[in-house]
Every structure is written in structure tokens, then in C-alpha cells.
Design a protein around this motif. Structure first.
Motif, PDB file in Angstrom:
ATOM      1  N   THR A 118       0.834  -1.207   0.000  1.00 27.63           N
ATOM      2  CA  THR A 118       0.000   0.000   0.000  1.00 27.63           C
ATOM      3  C   THR A 118       0.865   1.252   0.000  1.00 27.63           C
ATOM      4  N   TRP A 228     -16.686  -0.991  -0.918  1.00 29.11           N
ATOM      5  CA  TRP A 228     -15.294  -1.090  -0.488  1.00 29.11           C
ATOM      6  C   TRP A 228     -15.134  -2.330   0.380  1.00 29.11           C
ATOM      7  N   GLN A 257      -9.434  -2.201  -0.249  1.00 32.98           N
ATOM      8  CA  GLN A 257      -9.127  -0.792   0.000  1.00 32.98           C
ATOM      9  C   GLN A 257      -8.510  -0.552   1.375  1.00 32.98           C
ATOM     10  N   ILE A 258      -8.865  -1.395   2.350  1.00 32.06           N
ATOM     11  CA  ILE A 258      -8.419  -1.156   3.725  1.00 32.06           C
ATOM     12  C   ILE A 258      -7.920  -2.463   4.322  1.00 32.06           C
ATOM     13  N   GLN A 259      -6.660  -2.485   4.723  1.00 26.68           N
ATOM     14  CA  GLN A 259      -6.080  -3.651   5.390  1.00 26.68           C
ATOM     15  C   GLN A 259      -5.720  -3.260   6.827  1.00 26.68           C
ATOM     16  N   GLY A 276      -3.288   1.380   3.626  1.00 26.01           N
ATOM     17  CA  GLY A 276      -4.138   1.717   2.488  1.00 26.01           C
ATOM     18  C   GLY A 276      -3.571   2.897   1.733  1.00 26.01           C
ATOM     19  N   SER A 277      -4.446   3.637   1.099  1.00 25.34           N
ATOM     20  CA  SER A 277      -4.026   4.785   0.295  1.00 25.34           C
ATOM     21  C   SER A 277      -3.583   5.943   1.187  1.00 25.34           C
TER      22      SER A 277
END
Length: 415
Positions: A118, A228, A257-259, A276-277
Motif C-alpha cells: 500500500t 469497499w 481498500q483497507i487492510q 491503504g491509500s
């Protein structure tokens, strides 16, 4: 007539004794049992309440810890923690947004982001805080949650105020059905489903069942309906491809999208993280209350986790864990035990609550620690012994565990 300032009202407090008695009657009362060290074996004390505990004279094998890679007493990890304490300090001293942000935190987050594939990562004071803070900061309209998700995910859903839709455990078809039902209902109500923000949340490895979520199928459903995906890798981080989790093993970094995960299990430390981002991490830094209003992760904990992650990525420690898992599963199944799941967590299904407690006691009498898990933690009729090897158990340790299960199982009558 006004009450005298000296009048006594009825007691509006809490009947704690009755609640404790109820727990005792239902075999649900838990007690603390200190151990001298966190490792593959140790000396345990009997529950002592508030008194000073006295350690047992017999050393026991531990097959109950989430210290999967056995790194809590690894010299390299301990040296990293000591060096951070000596150089940076024993505690962060403040919220990360005040003065509690250090280079040790940034080094850990850089390594986590690299491992998880990420742009950024953010360390929290606990995995619980990471889940609650992330879900509430996102403010989803609807959360689709696996039936057996961890309590921190459930609490995050509640605190977010989102409508929570529960789908059957590890069942992508059930998830897809719930997504379709929600879409159809919105259209019947004259609403555009695209006006709602949808979040699908699942653990990757489930701690009481040892099951692994079908992440690829979940991502397929999410992309079809525009949702998501958020995956909690608490019991997977450090154990799979390149020290990552199931997301990495299935090559899903670009589809999840989210770890999230913890630093307190395979990474032998304390705390949690979100990866993530850049935009996600910046939002959490500003809007995740469990991050904003908590003192930063202690620098020694951050340094220990960094070193443990490095070891997980660049040594054979993961391979040694999975060898022990295979040996233990094969041995238990060959005796006739039913072993659930498909991960490093090996729940031995017993069924009856009293049989499970008796089996756990019998194993403990043979100096092996593996707890009975019973309702309400698991459904009625599915009581089990949760067995977890570590990478640092040797062959004799695994054989000792198997021998304890055989003898105790025959004694209790479950074999």
C-alpha cells in the motif's frame, strides 16, 4: 415534601455479586493465571484474585498463544525494543498529533506499507482501536459484516451508526445475496443505491474457528456492487507471502481498500495498524478518534514489531510454523479428533461444554496448556479446545502435545 440532605435513596448501583454468581453457575467465570514468560513453555500460577500469585513447580508447554512465530523472546526483537527505549524513550508521552510521533513509528509504518503493498500505513495503540477508529471515521451508511467477525469490528459498526447487515460466515454467496437485497430494497423505496456508502468487513483468519475468508470471491461481489472491502488480518499478518497476510497470499492488494492487523500476535509486540491509500491514512490521522485521542504507541513496541516483521519476511520462521501446524493437525486427526479450519489455528471440536472443560483440564494435568472455548464465545454444542502451535516448538513439543490429547481424550471418553 423535599428530601432531607441526609436522607438515603434506594441503592441505584449494581449487584456485582449476583452477576458473578451467575457466571460461576454457568461455567463462564474466567480468572487470570499469570505465567513467568511469554514463550513456547512456561511456569503458570493458579488464579489468585488480588493476591500475589505463586508459580506452579511444573513447566508447561503452551499451545494456546497467538505468539505464532515465537518471537516474543527472540534476542533480536528484544534488542530492538531495548535500543528504542534507550534512544527514544519508554513511552510516546503524548498523542502522535502532539509530540508522540517519532522516527521509530515512521520506520514501522514504512515497513508495514511495503509488506502490505500500500501507499501508507498508520500504527494505532491496539488492533481494537484500529478497527473502531477506522469504521467510525469512514462513516459508512451500510456495513456488510461476516457473522463471526471480531468484537472490535462489531463495536466499530455500532459506534459508527451504520446499518449493519450480517452475512453467513465465510459465505460469499450469502454476501452477494445481501448486497442484491439491499440494492432491490433501495430501488423499491425510490432511492438510488449509489447514494449510499457501502463497506464490506471481514477477518481474514477467524480466531476461534481457524477458518479463512474467501477474499477473492468477496472482492468479486464488492466490485459488482461498488462496495469497499476492509480486511482485518490480525491472525494472518506475518504468516503468509513475504510476511504479509491472506491479502498478499491471494494477490489482492489492489482490490482491498483497507487492510488492518495487529502487532500483538505474530509480530510479538503491542498495537495495531491500518494500511491503504495516502488519502485513507490522512483521513484517519484527522478523524479516527481512537488515534487522535490516544497516546502514541510506545516506541519500544513499535521497534519490536518492526524487527519481528523483518524476521518474518527474511527467515525460515514462517515455514517452521506451518510444518508444526501440519504435524499437529495430522496427529490429532489420526487419533479421531475433528479439527476445524484451514489455518494455523486448530480448533479441536468436542461439542459438549463439560466434556471440553474436562478435556482441557486433562491436558493441563499433563503439562500442556490449551483452553476450552465454550458458549457464548462459540455456539451451543460446538465447544472446543483451541490448539495453536508456534514456530519455536520443536518436534518433541508437538509429540508431547499429541500424547497429552490422546491420554486425556481416552480418560474423558471423547476418543
Amino acid at each position: 415534601m423535599a428530601l432531607s440532605p441526609f436522607s438515603r435513596m434506594a441503592d441505584r448501583g449494581f449487584d456485582l455479586e449476583e452477576r458473578l454468581e451467575t457466571l460461576e453457575e454457568n461455567d463462564l467465570k474466567r480468572s487470570l493465571s499469570p505465567v513467568d514468560r511469554v514463550a513456547e513453555r512456561g511456569y503458570f500460577a493458579e488464579p489468585s484474585g488480588g493476591d500475589l500469585p505463586v508459580l506452579d513447580s511444573a513447566e508447561a508447554l503452551v499451545f494456546a498463544s497467538n505468539n505464532y512465530l515465537g518471537l516474543t523472546d527472540d534476542q533480536r526483537v528484544q534488542d530492538a525494543a531495548r535500543q528504542a527505549a534507550a534512544t527514544v524513550g519508554t513511552g510516546a508521552g503524548a498523542s502522535r498529533l502532539v509530540t508522540g510521533d517519532t522516527m521509530v513509528h515512521r520506520d514501522l509504518e514504512r515497513l508495514l506499507a511495503e509488506t502490505k503493498g500500500t501507499e501508507r500505513a498508520l500504527a494505532f495503540s491496539s488492533g481494537y482501536a484500529a478497527n473502531v477508529g477506522t469504521i467510525t471515521a469512514l462513516e459508512p451508511d451500510v456495513v456488510f459484516s461476516d457473522k463471526l467477525n471480531h468484537a472490535s469490528i462489531i463495536d466499530g459498526c455500532r459506534l459508527s451508526g451504520a446499518e449493519t447487515v450480517v452475512y453467513d460466515h465465510c459465505d460469499a454467496a450469502s454476501l452477494r445475496s445481501k448486497l442484491a437485497e439491499r440494492t432491490d430494497q433501495a430501488r423499491r423505496d425510490g432511492r438510488d443505491p449509489a447514494d449510499e456508502a457501502w463497506l464490506i468487513v471481514t477477518d481474514s483468519v477467524f480466531s476461534m474457528d481457524g477458518t479463512v475468508a474467501p477474499l477473492t470471491a468477496i472482492c468479486d461481489a464488492a466490485e459488482e456492487y461498488g462496495a469497499w472491502v476492509m480486511v482485518d488480518e490480525a491472525h494472518a499478518t506475518g504468516l503468509y507471502a513475504n510476511g504479509g497476510g491472506v491479502v498478499q497470499a491471494e494477490g489482492l492488494e489492489d482490490r482491498v481498500q483497507i487492510q488492518l492487523g495487529t502487532l500483538s500476535k505474530a509480530l510479538a509486540s503491542q498495537g495495531g495498524y491500518v494500511a491503504g491509500s495516502t488519502e485513507l491514512i490522512e483521513l484517519l490521522i484527522n478523524d479516527a478518534r481512537s488515534f487522535v485521542f490516544s497516546t502514541g504507541l510506545a516506541p519500544p513496541a513499535a521497534a519490536a514489531a518492526s524487527e519481528a516483521l523483518h524476521i518474518a519476511r527474511h527467515s525460515d520462521v514462517r515455514e517452521r510454523l506451518w510444518e508444526n501446524v501440519a504435524h499437529l493437525r495430522d496427529g490429532l486427526e489420526s487419533m479421531g479428533f475433528e479439527v476445524l479450519g484451514s489455518s494455523q489455528i486448530l480448533p479441536v471440536l468436542v461439542g459438549d461444554r463439560q466434556d471440553a472443560l474436562a478435556l482441557a483440564d486433562g491436558i493441563r494435568e499433563r503439562d500442556v496448556v490449551a483452553p476450552a472455548i465454550r458458549p457464548p464465545t462459540v455456539p451451543e454444542g460446538t465447544s472446543r479446545i483451541r490448539v495453536v502451535p508456534m514456530a519455536t516448538h520443536d518436534q518433541d513439543d508437538v509429540i508431547g502435545c499429541l500424547e497429552a490429547f490422546r491420554a486425556a481424550g481416552e480418560e474423558v471418553g471423547v476418543l
